[in-house]
Write an enzyme that holds these catalytic residues in place. Structure first.
Site, PDB file in Angstrom:
ATOM      1  N   ARG A  51       8.018 -14.491   1.948  1.00  0.00           N
ATOM      2  CA  ARG A  51       8.591 -15.095   3.157  1.00  0.00           C
ATOM      3  C   ARG A  51       8.192 -16.552   3.291  1.00  0.00           C
ATOM      4  O   ARG A  51       8.803 -17.307   4.009  1.00  0.00           O
ATOM      5  CB  ARG A  51       8.099 -14.318   4.378  1.00  0.00           C
ATOM      6  CG  ARG A  51       9.131 -13.327   4.838  1.00  0.00           C
ATOM      7  CD  ARG A  51       8.727 -12.709   6.127  1.00  0.00           C
ATOM      8  NE  ARG A  51       7.294 -12.405   6.137  1.00  0.00           N
ATOM      9  CZ  ARG A  51       6.676 -11.790   7.130  1.00  0.00           C
ATOM     10  NH1 ARG A  51       7.355 -11.406   8.186  1.00  0.00           N
ATOM     11  NH2 ARG A  51       5.399 -11.538   7.080  1.00  0.00           N
ATOM     12  N   HIS A 180      -2.896   1.023 -13.318  1.00  0.00           N
ATOM     13  CA  HIS A 180      -3.347   0.026 -14.298  1.00  0.00           C
ATOM     14  C   HIS A 180      -4.403   0.592 -15.256  1.00  0.00           C
ATOM     15  O   HIS A 180      -4.624   0.035 -16.317  1.00  0.00           O
ATOM     16  CB  HIS A 180      -3.788  -1.277 -13.622  1.00  0.00           C
ATOM     17  CG  HIS A 180      -5.148  -1.249 -13.010  1.00  0.00           C
ATOM     18  ND1 HIS A 180      -5.405  -0.693 -11.791  1.00  0.00           N
ATOM     19  CD2 HIS A 180      -6.341  -1.715 -13.452  1.00  0.00           C
ATOM     20  CE1 HIS A 180      -6.688  -0.810 -11.507  1.00  0.00           C
ATOM     21  NE2 HIS A 180      -7.287  -1.431 -12.505  1.00  0.00           N
ATOM     22  N   LYS A 184      -5.359   0.058 -19.785  1.00  0.00           N
ATOM     23  CA  LYS A 184      -6.625  -0.426 -20.352  1.00  0.00           C
ATOM     24  C   LYS A 184      -6.699  -0.049 -21.829  1.00  0.00           C
ATOM     25  O   LYS A 184      -6.319   1.054 -22.213  1.00  0.00           O
ATOM     26  CB  LYS A 184      -7.814   0.174 -19.581  1.00  0.00           C
ATOM     27  CG  LYS A 184      -7.964  -0.419 -18.175  1.00  0.00           C
ATOM     28  CD  LYS A 184      -9.209   0.078 -17.504  1.00  0.00           C
ATOM     29  CE  LYS A 184      -9.248  -0.329 -16.047  1.00  0.00           C
ATOM     30  NZ  LYS A 184      -9.771  -1.664 -15.784  1.00  0.00           N
ATOM     31  N   HIS A 242      -6.296   6.871 -10.670  1.00  0.00           N
ATOM     32  CA  HIS A 242      -6.998   6.520 -11.909  1.00  0.00           C
ATOM     33  C   HIS A 242      -7.802   7.688 -12.494  1.00  0.00           C
ATOM     34  O   HIS A 242      -7.716   7.982 -13.681  1.00  0.00           O
ATOM     35  CB  HIS A 242      -7.954   5.351 -11.683  1.00  0.00           C
ATOM     36  CG  HIS A 242      -7.326   4.174 -11.016  1.00  0.00           C
ATOM     37  ND1 HIS A 242      -6.037   3.767 -11.266  1.00  0.00           N
ATOM     38  CD2 HIS A 242      -7.811   3.289 -10.102  1.00  0.00           C
ATOM     39  CE1 HIS A 242      -5.768   2.691 -10.545  1.00  0.00           C
ATOM     40  NE2 HIS A 242      -6.818   2.385  -9.819  1.00  0.00           N
TER      41      HIS A 242
HETATM   42  C1  BG6 Z   1      -7.905  -0.383  -7.779  1.00  0.00           C
HETATM   43  C2  BG6 Z   1      -8.600   0.055  -6.520  1.00  0.00           C
HETATM   44  O1  BG6 Z   1      -6.801   0.417  -8.040  1.00  0.00           O
HETATM   45  O2  BG6 Z   1      -8.803  -0.290  -8.869  1.00  0.00           O
HETATM   46  C3  BG6 Z   1      -9.827  -0.799  -6.266  1.00  0.00           C
HETATM   47  O3  BG6 Z   1      -7.711  -0.066  -5.419  1.00  0.00           O
HETATM   48  C4  BG6 Z   1     -10.723  -0.794  -7.482  1.00  0.00           C
HETATM   49  O4  BG6 Z   1     -10.533  -0.331  -5.125  1.00  0.00           O
HETATM   50  C5  BG6 Z   1      -9.934  -1.129  -8.741  1.00  0.00           C
HETATM   51  O5  BG6 Z   1     -11.730  -1.759  -7.255  1.00  0.00           O
HETATM   52  C6  BG6 Z   1     -10.782  -0.944  -9.971  1.00  0.00           C
HETATM   53  O6  BG6 Z   1     -10.085  -1.460 -11.075  1.00  0.00           O
HETATM   54  P1  BG6 Z   1     -10.841  -2.031 -12.342  1.00  0.00           P
HETATM   55  O7  BG6 Z   1      -9.758  -2.362 -13.294  1.00  0.00           O
HETATM   56  O8  BG6 Z   1     -11.624  -3.217 -11.862  1.00  0.00           O
HETATM   57  O9  BG6 Z   1     -11.742  -0.945 -12.816  1.00  0.00           O
END
Ligand code: BG6
Length: 492
Positions: A51, A180, A184, A242
């Protein structure tokens, strides 16, 4: 050693929330690295959208600053920064009104029928609204993909609503749900270890594995995300996505092929085999903690309750749990999961402990014989360790020693380990959904999580306190020791 780079097709990547934290901290640096490696064709464009009233020049300046903060000096060659910034555009668009959409359409039209990816790096309440607009404004072409990230809902019902809303406009094959952790390097290495070696798979079952531990430990607190985190807690923030994804990759059957549907079909079977945790057994199988003021590697740390708006918050910042998988391969093998904020060290590991030997031929003086352990270190210092018993070298009779066959990826390959987003964004462009979550997976994960959250709500029990900088409440140690096991102590 250099990695092999294969360029992708030209694309337009539109980042909603383009001037937000995720974009500056993760997405633009990831794209810069891929640009620097020559993987992004000259014609590809990156369009920031939000925005805010920003010009292309403003956006490029802000991105230059972000790259300064989030890309190492050695990787930030000035000429490459300049060519990268030229790819960037910015269009102010209001997701909730009609403002700006025509400008976005005009810009995208110049790209013809090329691949379009819309990254919705915005609050999840907007996923449906933006999808509807993309559909309504005719911006969702057949070559379009949409990328979303957690939180996908707060529970099963809300996740279904989000998936339905996006599904009104996009086919499942166009929707990329990012976790994500799947991007890794070492997580992908888990696939290589399991399925490109003959050594482990025959032992990868209840007959030979005693238990599995998955730890994701963080030293940071809520780091300015208190509003979001206080409504999520460790269960929704880390376990639902995760941790469960890691568990699935460890536990799944070998897929027929390394492709999206084969992998996801196997993961969903694991999700559906998870032993339910609910009001009847949660007190025995889960420990919740919340950090109080304490220390840690970065010095004195405040209490969680003073970092969020609600000083009486009962949100958990730590969880340890014992999961079971009710299928032929894993029945009776506990999977201990542990994650928390403000722990003593940042370390994520998967530890597969094999069963003890059935009988020792050695005299007691030879020393204790430990279980073999395969330790997959996700971060930092990615690598794999296989802990074995050997004879203590030298004279003096037969004494045994527990040693690691240790492979650090940084030492072995000497290349920068790419950030998960580098891999994942380009997989979207390549149209490869293998490392993304399918709708049924996300929903099955919520179906397992919901009864846990409900049990807590019904019990009115608050999380157990632990001082910042420690390994969580003592009850977490008791949880595993009750079974005659201990948390793998080399974590950290
Ligand atoms: C995120 C969480 O998905 O993953 C965060 O919302 C967390 O709270 C993070 O800190 C950890 O990711 P990484 O890649 O730093 O282990």
């Amino acid at each position: 050693m250099t990695s092999r780079i294969i360029a992708v097709e030209p694309f337009d990547l539109v980042v909603f929330g383009g001037a937000g934290d995720l974009a500056y901290r993760k997405l633009l640096p990831a794209l810069f690295h891929r640009h620097a490696d020559g993987q992004i064709p000259a014609a590809a464009r990156i369009v920031g959208v939000s925005r805010r009233a920003m010009s292309d020049a403003d956006y490029r300046a802000a991105t230059r600053e972000a790259l300064g903060q989030h890309v190492a000096d050695a990787d930030r060659e000035p000429a490459l920064v300049e060519t990268f910034l030229k790819r960037l555009h910015f269009i102010p668009v209001d997701a909730r009104s009609d403002a700006g959409w025509d400008d976005l359409g005009t810009l995208l039209q110049k790209g013809g029928g090329r691949i379009r990816a819309f990254y919705l790096a915005v609050a999840p309440e907007l996923f449906g609204t933006i999808s509807a607009k993309l559909g309504g404004k005719g911006l969702a072409t057949p070559a379009t993909r949409v990328i979303i990230e957690k939180p996908i809902g707060h529970d099963l019902a809300s996740a279904v609503a989000v998936n339905d809303a996006i599904g009104q406009i996009f086919e499942e094959g166009q929707i990329y749900r990012i976790d994500h952790y799947l991007g890794k390097e070492t997580v992908q290495n888990l696939m290589a270890l399991r399925f490109a070696n003959a050594l482990f798979e025959p032992l990868w079952n209840a007959a030979h594995v005693d238990h599995v531990q998955i730890t994701v430990a963080e030293t940071i607190g809520v780091a300015g995300r208190g509003d979001y985190y206080d409504h999520a807690g460790a269960l929704r923030d880390m376990v639902q996505n995760h941790m469960i994804q890691l568990l699935c990759l460890v536990a799944m059957e070998p897929p027929a092929e390394m492709n999206a549907d084969s992998m996801r079909d196997e993961k969903i079977k694991v999700l559906r085999s998870l032993e339910p945790i609910n009001a009847h057994n949660s007190a025995r199988l889960i420990v919740r903690g919340q950090y109080r003021a304490g220390g840690g590697p970065n010095g004195p740390a405040p209490a969680y309750a003073s970092e969020v708006a609600n000083p009486a918050s009962a949100t958990e910042t730590f969880i340890a749990l014992r999961a079971g998988i009710n299928n032929w391969r894993w029945a009776g093998v506990p999977f201990y999961l542990r994650t928390g904020k403000r722990l003593p060290t940042r370390a994520s590991e998967i530890v597969v402990s094999f069963r003890a030997i059935p009988h020792s031929i050695f005299a007691p003086e030879a020393g204790e014989i430990e279980q073999n352990r395969l330790v997959i270190r996700l971060q930092p210092d990615e690598g794999v360790k296989l802990n074995l018993m050997i004879k203590d070298p030298g004279p003096g009779g037969m004494r045994l020693r527990y040693v690691p066959l240790d492979m650090s990826f940084a030492e072995a390959f000497g290349i920068r380990s790419p950030d998960a987003y580098e891999r994942l964004i380009l997989d979207v462009i390549r149209g490869n959904q293998t490392l993304f979550m399918r709708r049924d997976e996300v929903e099955a994960a919520w179906a397992w999580i919901d009864p846990i959250a409900e049990a807590w709500q019904a019990s009115n029990e608050t999380p157990k306190p632990y001082p910042a900088g420690t390994w969580g409440p003592a009850a977490s140690i008791a949880l595993i020791e009750r079974d005659g096991r201990t948390w793998y102590d080399e974590v950290g």
